[in-house]
Motif scaffolding. Structure first.
Motif, mmCIF file in Angstrom:
data_model
loop_
_atom_site.group_PDB
_atom_site.id
_atom_site.type_symbol
_atom_site.label_atom_id
_atom_site.label_comp_id
_atom_site.label_asym_id
_atom_site.label_seq_id
_atom_site.Cartn_x
_atom_site.Cartn_y
_atom_site.Cartn_z
ATOM 1 N N ARG A 7 10.792 6.343 -59.374
ATOM 2 C CA ARG A 7 9.483 6.945 -59.155
ATOM 3 C C ARG A 7 8.450 6.104 -58.306
ATOM 4 O O ARG A 7 8.336 4.740 -58.257
ATOM 5 C CB ARG A 7 9.037 7.029 -60.444
ATOM 6 C CG ARG A 7 10.174 7.551 -61.334
ATOM 7 C CD ARG A 7 9.893 7.906 -63.015
ATOM 8 N NE ARG A 7 9.561 6.302 -63.508
ATOM 9 C CZ ARG A 7 9.677 6.374 -64.838
ATOM 10 N NH1 ARG A 7 9.522 7.211 -65.698
ATOM 11 N NH2 ARG A 7 9.239 5.149 -65.298
ATOM 12 N N TYR B 28 6.737 1.282 -56.867
ATOM 13 C CA TYR B 28 7.877 1.989 -57.488
ATOM 14 C C TYR B 28 8.366 1.476 -58.656
ATOM 15 O O TYR B 28 8.309 0.109 -58.848
ATOM 16 C CB TYR B 28 9.010 2.417 -56.439
ATOM 17 C CG TYR B 28 10.022 1.052 -56.193
ATOM 18 C CD1 TYR B 28 10.994 0.517 -57.047
ATOM 19 C CD2 TYR B 28 9.603 0.347 -55.255
ATOM 20 C CE1 TYR B 28 11.672 -0.352 -56.478
ATOM 21 C CE2 TYR B 28 10.336 -0.865 -54.691
ATOM 22 C CZ TYR B 28 11.372 -1.011 -55.480
ATOM 23 O OH TYR B 28 11.994 -2.184 -55.128
ATOM 24 N N PRO C 284 0.372 14.476 -54.748
ATOM 25 C CA PRO C 284 1.321 15.713 -54.838
ATOM 26 C C PRO C 284 0.658 16.985 -55.109
ATOM 27 O O PRO C 284 -0.215 17.067 -55.976
ATOM 28 C CB PRO C 284 2.501 15.183 -55.542
ATOM 29 C CG PRO C 284 1.926 14.426 -56.651
ATOM 30 C CD PRO C 284 0.940 13.696 -56.088
ATOM 31 N N ARG D 195 7.205 8.005 -45.979
ATOM 32 C CA ARG D 195 7.237 9.165 -46.487
ATOM 33 C C ARG D 195 5.911 9.687 -46.942
ATOM 34 O O ARG D 195 5.540 10.912 -46.502
ATOM 35 C CB ARG D 195 8.008 9.163 -47.674
ATOM 36 C CG ARG D 195 8.269 10.726 -48.345
ATOM 37 C CD ARG D 195 9.318 10.627 -49.574
ATOM 38 N NE ARG D 195 9.262 11.895 -50.476
ATOM 39 C CZ ARG D 195 10.105 12.022 -51.081
ATOM 40 N NH1 ARG D 195 11.225 11.263 -51.334
ATOM 41 N NH2 ARG D 195 10.055 13.214 -51.956
ATOM 42 N N SER D 196 5.038 8.770 -47.277
ATOM 43 C CA SER D 196 3.725 9.402 -48.018
ATOM 44 C C SER D 196 2.750 8.886 -46.926
ATOM 45 O O SER D 196 1.977 9.660 -46.537
ATOM 46 C CB SER D 196 3.478 8.749 -49.424
ATOM 47 O OG SER D 196 4.490 9.174 -50.050
ATOM 48 N N LEU E 261 3.567 10.113 -57.436
ATOM 49 C CA LEU E 261 3.518 10.398 -55.951
ATOM 50 C C LEU E 261 4.863 11.394 -55.950
ATOM 51 O O LEU E 261 4.790 12.582 -55.820
ATOM 52 C CB LEU E 261 3.679 9.437 -54.880
ATOM 53 C CG LEU E 261 2.481 8.475 -54.562
ATOM 54 C CD1 LEU E 261 2.715 7.508 -53.731
ATOM 55 C CD2 LEU E 261 1.369 9.232 -54.619
ATOM 56 N N TRP E 262 6.180 10.871 -56.111
ATOM 57 C CA TRP E 262 7.469 11.286 -55.985
ATOM 58 C C TRP E 262 8.529 10.617 -56.632
ATOM 59 O O TRP E 262 8.538 9.537 -57.039
ATOM 60 C CB TRP E 262 7.518 11.897 -54.577
ATOM 61 C CG TRP E 262 7.468 10.600 -53.666
ATOM 62 C CD1 TRP E 262 6.557 10.333 -52.662
ATOM 63 C CD2 TRP E 262 8.239 9.537 -53.242
ATOM 64 N NE1 TRP E 262 6.525 9.190 -52.050
ATOM 65 C CE2 TRP E 262 7.758 8.838 -52.295
ATOM 66 C CE3 TRP E 262 9.603 9.173 -53.588
ATOM 67 C CZ2 TRP E 262 8.455 7.694 -51.803
ATOM 68 C CZ3 TRP E 262 10.349 8.073 -53.311
ATOM 69 C CH2 TRP E 262 9.536 7.339 -52.166
ATOM 70 N N GLU E 263 9.589 11.346 -56.857
ATOM 71 C CA GLU E 263 10.620 10.878 -57.478
ATOM 72 C C GLU E 263 12.014 11.073 -56.481
ATOM 73 O O GLU E 263 12.027 12.058 -55.786
ATOM 74 C CB GLU E 263 11.169 11.335 -58.812
ATOM 75 C CG GLU E 263 9.826 11.109 -59.949
ATOM 76 C CD GLU E 263 10.678 11.466 -61.135
ATOM 77 O OE1 GLU E 263 11.669 12.055 -61.461
ATOM 78 O OE2 GLU E 263 9.775 11.570 -62.142
ATOM 79 N N LEU E 264 12.848 10.161 -56.516
ATOM 80 C CA LEU E 264 14.119 10.190 -55.725
ATOM 81 C C LEU E 264 15.363 9.681 -56.696
ATOM 82 O O LEU E 264 15.373 8.520 -57.164
ATOM 83 C CB LEU E 264 14.025 9.183 -54.590
ATOM 84 C CG LEU E 264 15.048 9.132 -53.394
ATOM 85 C CD1 LEU E 264 15.333 10.534 -52.740
ATOM 86 C CD2 LEU E 264 14.823 8.201 -52.365
#
Length: 287
Positions: free
Chosen positions: A262, A146, A286, A103-104, A164-167
């Motif tokens: 996360r 994470y 981000p 993803r990143s 970076l991001w959350e899911l």
């Protein structure tokens, strides 16, 4: 050996005159003479010998001048490599979990191929515990790791951490059981990660709030294999929502509380000024 003295010796091998070396380096003939003498003392062998009113390099001096070409080039390369204003070049070693790599990192690698072709990125797939160990040993430059909001990571004092991001994650169950709540799954066998404890910690926190202790039976790293076990009726476990799971698997949404994975980029403190690492971090961050 003093690199400034090595430069004097190299220029002497090229110009043949201490006066010309002094003019080239912006110093005095006396300073050049003293520098060459000090270098000879450092290497414990004569580097020049009289040649009429001038001097010439001894065989040892010529050999050292040859080495000086390589040494000074390496020093200049190191200076440019560490100069935050220079074009980034070098090998960047990254350890991370598969989702963050896909993803990143991979989009960043593709962008760097166009904008900074001098950066070579080496990718290693590891779970957070393993990545942290590699980072501590200086075997990698960047760790993509994470945690879960219900099982937050404990950061070391020498870590620099970039979110970076959350899911959102839920409970993967056979589709026929998609109407069940968490408490309804108390008697099921549970599946957790085989190489990291974060999802098991999050699961035990969830279960304790629902009034049961999960019976952990399977420890699996591959999400695809978790799908297979769920379809076969061998267990249930945490899975990401929005992912294309295998047919026959439904991911039940959790509320009060939700579970969120996360993702972070982690480096050793102070290392982010290295141009290749900075170039990657700027593209990972981000927004």
């Amino acid at each position: 050996m003093d690199v400034h003295r090595l430069r004097m010796l190299l220029e002497l091998s090229r110009l043949g005159s201490m006066r010309e070396v002094a003019d080239t380096l912006g110093t005095t003939t006396s300073s050049v003479s003293q520098g060459i003498a000090a270098l000879a003392h450092e290497v414990r062998t004569p580097l020049v010998e009289p040649d009429g009113r001038r001097v010439r390099l001894t065989p040892a001096g010529r050999r050292l001048a040859d080495h000086a070409v390589t040494i000074l080039a390496a020093v200049e390369s190191a200076r440019l490599d560490l100069d935050p204003t220079s074009e980034p070049t070098g090998v960047l070693r990254v350890a991370g979990f598969a989702s963050a790599i896909r993803r990143s990192l991979l989009p960043v690698v593709e962008d760097l191929r166009r904008t900074h072709p001098g950066i070579a990125v080496q990718v290693h797939e590891y779970e957070p515990v393993e990545a942290f160990d590699l980072l501590a040993r200086d075997d990698v430059d960047l760790a993509l790791v994470y945690d879960y909001d219900l099982a937050p990571a404990e950061w070391r004092a020498d870590h620099d951490v970039v979110p970076l991001w959350e899911l959102e994650w839920g409970i993967g169950v056979p589709t026929r059981d998609r109407h069940l709540g968490l408490a309804d799954l108390a008697d099921r066998d549970w599946i957790v990660n085989s190489r990291n404890t974060a999802d098991e910690d999050a699961l035990r926190t969830l279960a304790s709030r629902a009034g049961f202790v999960p019976r952990v039976v399977h420890r699996i790293d591959s999400l695809e294999l978790v799908d297979d076990l769920v379809v076969a009726g061998r267990g249930v476990g945490l899975l990401p929502r929005g992912r294309a799971s295998r047919r026959g698997v439904s991911v039940v949404r959790l509320r009060d509380p939700e579970v969120r994975l996360r993702a972070y980029a982690v480096t050793r403190r102070g290392r982010d000024s290295w141009p290749p690492l900075r170039a990657v971090l700027e593209r990972l961050a981000p927004g």
